[in-house]
Design a protein around this motif. Sequence first.
Motif, mmCIF file in Angstrom:
data_model
loop_
_atom_site.group_PDB
_atom_site.id
_atom_site.type_symbol
_atom_site.label_atom_id
_atom_site.label_comp_id
_atom_site.label_asym_id
_atom_site.label_seq_id
_atom_site.Cartn_x
_atom_site.Cartn_y
_atom_site.Cartn_z
ATOM 1 N N PHE A 31 -31.808 17.377 2.828
ATOM 2 C CA PHE A 31 -31.957 17.397 1.335
ATOM 3 C C PHE A 31 -31.359 16.335 0.423
ATOM 4 C CE2 PHE A 31 -31.889 19.405 -2.835
ATOM 5 C CZ PHE A 31 -33.208 19.287 -3.181
ATOM 6 N N ALA A 32 -30.039 16.000 1.014
ATOM 7 C CA ALA A 32 -29.312 15.195 0.396
ATOM 8 C C ALA A 32 -29.818 13.911 0.571
ATOM 9 C CB ALA A 32 -27.825 15.099 0.535
ATOM 10 N N LEU A 33 -30.281 13.500 1.864
ATOM 11 C CA LEU A 33 -30.915 12.198 2.255
ATOM 12 C C LEU A 33 -32.147 12.019 1.520
ATOM 13 C CD1 LEU A 33 -30.344 11.917 6.132
ATOM 14 C CD2 LEU A 33 -29.506 10.514 4.365
ATOM 15 N N LEU A 34 -32.904 12.901 1.526
ATOM 16 C CA LEU A 34 -34.167 13.009 0.782
ATOM 17 C C LEU A 34 -34.090 12.432 -0.897
ATOM 18 C CD1 LEU A 34 -37.393 13.259 1.061
ATOM 19 C CD2 LEU A 34 -36.763 15.459 -0.192
ATOM 20 N N LEU A 35 -33.051 12.911 -1.399
ATOM 21 C CA LEU A 35 -32.654 12.892 -2.746
ATOM 22 C C LEU A 35 -32.387 11.326 -3.132
ATOM 23 C CD1 LEU A 35 -31.045 15.889 -4.308
ATOM 24 C CD2 LEU A 35 -33.369 15.013 -4.901
ATOM 25 N N ILE A 36 -31.276 10.944 -2.126
ATOM 26 C CA ILE A 36 -30.738 9.636 -2.014
ATOM 27 C C ILE A 36 -31.879 8.766 -1.820
ATOM 28 C CG2 ILE A 36 -29.392 7.832 -0.790
ATOM 29 C CD1 ILE A 36 -27.291 10.374 -0.343
ATOM 30 N N ALA A 37 -32.696 8.815 -0.714
ATOM 31 C CA ALA A 37 -33.633 7.834 -0.648
ATOM 32 C C ALA A 37 -34.800 7.783 -1.795
ATOM 33 C CB ALA A 37 -34.713 8.366 0.387
ATOM 34 N N TRP A 38 -34.966 8.950 -2.433
ATOM 35 C CA TRP A 38 -35.865 9.045 -3.982
ATOM 36 C C TRP A 38 -35.064 8.285 -5.023
ATOM 37 C CZ3 TRP A 38 -37.236 14.357 -6.230
ATOM 38 C CH2 TRP A 38 -37.896 13.971 -7.604
ATOM 39 N N GLU A 39 -33.826 8.484 -5.160
ATOM 40 C CA GLU A 39 -33.004 7.745 -6.162
ATOM 41 C C GLU A 39 -33.197 6.460 -5.974
ATOM 42 O OE1 GLU A 39 -31.048 9.726 -8.449
ATOM 43 O OE2 GLU A 39 -30.506 7.901 -9.538
ATOM 44 N N LEU A 40 -32.853 5.823 -4.888
ATOM 45 C CA LEU A 40 -32.810 4.422 -4.438
ATOM 46 C C LEU A 40 -34.263 3.986 -4.824
ATOM 47 C CD1 LEU A 40 -30.757 4.092 -1.238
ATOM 48 C CD2 LEU A 40 -30.039 3.554 -3.556
ATOM 49 N N TYR A 41 -35.260 4.393 -4.328
ATOM 50 C CA TYR A 41 -36.692 3.919 -4.263
ATOM 51 C C TYR A 41 -37.181 3.696 -5.890
ATOM 52 C CZ TYR A 41 -41.776 3.633 -4.123
ATOM 53 O OH TYR A 41 -42.903 3.261 -4.237
ATOM 54 N N ALA A 42 -36.391 5.073 -6.745
ATOM 55 C CA ALA A 42 -36.830 4.988 -8.223
ATOM 56 C C ALA A 42 -36.115 3.771 -8.752
ATOM 57 C CB ALA A 42 -36.418 6.306 -8.912
ATOM 58 N N ARG A 43 -34.834 3.461 -8.405
ATOM 59 C CA ARG A 43 -34.097 2.630 -9.188
ATOM 60 C C ARG A 43 -34.485 1.413 -8.919
ATOM 61 N NH1 ARG A 43 -28.331 4.268 -11.017
ATOM 62 N NH2 ARG A 43 -28.706 6.761 -11.456
ATOM 63 N N LEU A 44 -34.441 0.930 -7.400
ATOM 64 C CA LEU A 44 -34.605 -0.454 -6.846
ATOM 65 C C LEU A 44 -36.188 -0.879 -6.879
ATOM 66 C CD1 LEU A 44 -31.960 -0.084 -4.026
ATOM 67 C CD2 LEU A 44 -31.680 -0.999 -6.377
ATOM 68 N N GLY A 45 -36.987 0.253 -6.876
ATOM 69 C CA GLY A 45 -38.514 -0.224 -6.755
ATOM 70 C C GLY A 45 -39.095 -0.686 -8.105
ATOM 71 N N GLY A 46 -38.309 -0.335 -9.320
ATOM 72 C CA GLY A 46 -38.787 -1.039 -10.582
ATOM 73 C C GLY A 46 -39.789 -0.151 -11.018
ATOM 74 N N ILE A 47 -39.704 1.079 -10.718
ATOM 75 C CA ILE A 47 -40.583 2.071 -10.980
ATOM 76 C C ILE A 47 -40.398 2.763 -12.656
ATOM 77 C CG2 ILE A 47 -41.968 4.225 -10.557
ATOM 78 C CD1 ILE A 47 -41.380 3.293 -7.673
ATOM 79 N N ALA A 48 -41.275 2.653 -13.403
ATOM 80 C CA ALA A 48 -41.109 3.287 -14.838
ATOM 81 C C ALA A 48 -40.718 4.778 -14.600
ATOM 82 C CB ALA A 48 -42.476 3.274 -15.651
ATOM 83 N N PRO A 49 -39.660 5.408 -15.277
ATOM 84 C CA PRO A 49 -39.175 6.663 -15.365
ATOM 85 C C PRO A 49 -40.449 7.713 -15.767
ATOM 86 C CG PRO A 49 -37.903 5.488 -16.588
ATOM 87 C CD PRO A 49 -38.993 4.461 -16.057
#
Lengths: 335, 256
Positions: free
Chosen positions: A86-104
Motif C-alpha cells: 500500500f505504501a509503495l502504491l502511494l509513493i508511486a502515485w505521489e511521485l507520478y503526480a508531482r513529477l509528471g506535471g499533472i494538474a491537481p
Amino acid sequence: MAVSFDPLRRGDAPTSDRFSEEGAGPSPIGESQDNSQSPPLRGVRSDPRSGREANCLASRRTNAPQGGRSAVGTVFAKILPAALAFALLLIAWELYARLGGIAPTVLPAPSRVLAQAWENRAALGENTLPTIGATLAGFACSLLAAFVLSALVDFLPALRRALFPLLIASQTLPLVAIAPLVVLWFGFGLTPKILLVALVTFFPMMVALVEGYASTEREISQMLAAMGAGRWRIFWAARLPSALPYFFAGLRISITYAVVGAIFAEYAGAAKGLGIYMLSAKNNFRPDLVLAAVAVSSALTLALFGLAVLVQRLAMPWERAGRDGKSDPSNEGRP
Amino acid sequence: MTRLELRDVRKSFGALDVLAGVSLDVGAGEFVSILGPSGAGKSTLFQLLTGALKGEGSMRFDGAPLDGARFAFMPQRDALMPWRRVIDNATLGLEVQGMKRRTARERVAPLFAEFGLAGFERAWPAELSGGMRQRAALLRTVVQQRDMLLLDEPFGALDALTRAAMQRWLETMWQSHRWTALLITHDVREAVLLSDRIYVLSARPARVVREVAVPLPRPRTESAALARQAAAIEAGILDTLLGQPPIRIPDHPMES
C-alpha cells in the motif's frame, strides 16, 4: 546465513543457542531478529509453533508466557506485506503526480488529498454520519428480513421455489438505474437508502442462511427427533447454530456491499452523506475531496468488516477451539 | 422378561425391499446386537424404532404397541454439537425433555468422571479426541434415562486401537449398569465381545438368518481361554455372513 537458520532457532528451543552462536559470526543475529525480519519467514515460523502449543490444552489456554512479544510480532508480520504494498502504491502515485506535471484538479497527489481531508474534516465528518446511519439501518432491516424469510423458507420449501427466482432477479437490477428511481418514489429521506442497502445485501444474507440451515448434520437432526424434539426445537437447537459459519461468511461480504449501496443511494439524491458529498465535490472540480470521501468510505467499510470478524469471534468461540485443539493425542485417555 | 418384541417387521422404499420380515426380542438388562453386511437395512430398523420412519409389522414394548420415547439413540458418528460445550451436549436430551439447563447440568456433572471426561466439562467437542467424543456421546445417551439404548455403530468412525479400547470400556460400563441395549454393528468381534445374543441379518432385503447366543462370562478379554471361545463364535458368524456352510459349534441354549 543468519536468516536461513532463523526458522530453526525459534521452532526448536533447545538448539537455539548453538545456532545463534554459529550465526553470530557473519552477521549480528540479535538485531536482525526483531526489526529487519523478512516477513515470509516470520509467517512460516509462527505456524508450527502454534501447532505444537495445541498439543497441550493447558498451555493453549495460558499461552501468554511464550507469546507476549512474538504475538505482537506475528500480527505485525502478517500485516507488513500489505502495508508495504500500500505504501509503495502511494509513493508511486505521489511521485507520478508531482513529477509528471499533472494538474491537481485532474490527479491530486495523496499528500494533497490528505491535507484537504484534514482541512475539510468538519464537512467530511458531517457527511459521514448519515452514511453510517443509512448503512446500519439498511443492513439491520436486511438482516431481519433475511432471517425471518429464511426461517419461513426453511419450514415451507414451496415458498422457496416461489421466492428464489424473484430474489435472483432482484440481483440483476443495475443499481445505477434503480437508485434514482427509488429516490424518485421515496424522496430524499432515509427510506430509499434503507431500501437500496437492503436490495444489495438481502439476497447474499438470505442465501447464506438458507444454505447454512441445509448444512445441518443429518445425524444431529435425527438424534434430536429421537429425543422427542419437534421441528421448531430442531430449528433453534441445530439448524440455526449450524448456519452460523455461513451467516458470518455472508455478513462479511454483504457489509462491504452495504456501504457502497448507501453511497449510491445518496449519490442519486440526499441532503447529506458521503455520496452527495462526492457528487458536489466532483461538480466543483475537486477530485482531491472526492478522493478524501472515497478514503473515508473505504475506512468505514474496513471498520465494519473488522467489526463483523470481531462479532464472529465472540459469537463462535468454539471455532477457534476447533482449529487449535484438533486431534489432540494427549487427550486420548483410557477409560 | 422381554421388553422389546419385533414380529415380522417390513419396510420397503418404493420397489426396494429393505426389511423383509425381521423378528427379534430384547430382554430386560440384555445386550443384543444386530450384525449384518453394509447396506442391509440395519439403520432403517433403528429409524423404524425411533419413529423416524413408518413400516409394517408388529413392534411392541413391554407388551404394548411401541410409542415414541422409549429409546435413547446414539447415532453413527457422535453427532456432538460443536457449538455446545461438552457438558451442554451431555444435557441435550434432558433439555429436550423440558428440564432446565441448570438442573440438567447438576444431574449430569457427577457422571463425567465415570465416563473419563472429568475436567472437560467446559471444553468444546473439537478439543476432545475421538474416543472422548464417543464417550461424551454415550453419556448424552444414557443420561436420558430411557428404557433402552439404541447404539448405531457407535465406534465405526474410530481408529482400530481406540475402537478396541472403547469396546472394552463399554463392556465394563455395561457390566456395572446393565442397560437394556440394542447395538447395530458390522464388526463381528465387537458384537461377540459385547453381546448376550446376536441376530445375524442377511444382505438386503434383510431377514434374520441366524441367532447366536454368546454365553461367555465377562469381562471377555480376561483370559486366553475366553478369547479362544470368542474367536470360535466369531468364525462361525463370519461363515454365515460370507455365505459359507457354517462350521459346527455347539448350540447354546437361548436365554429367555
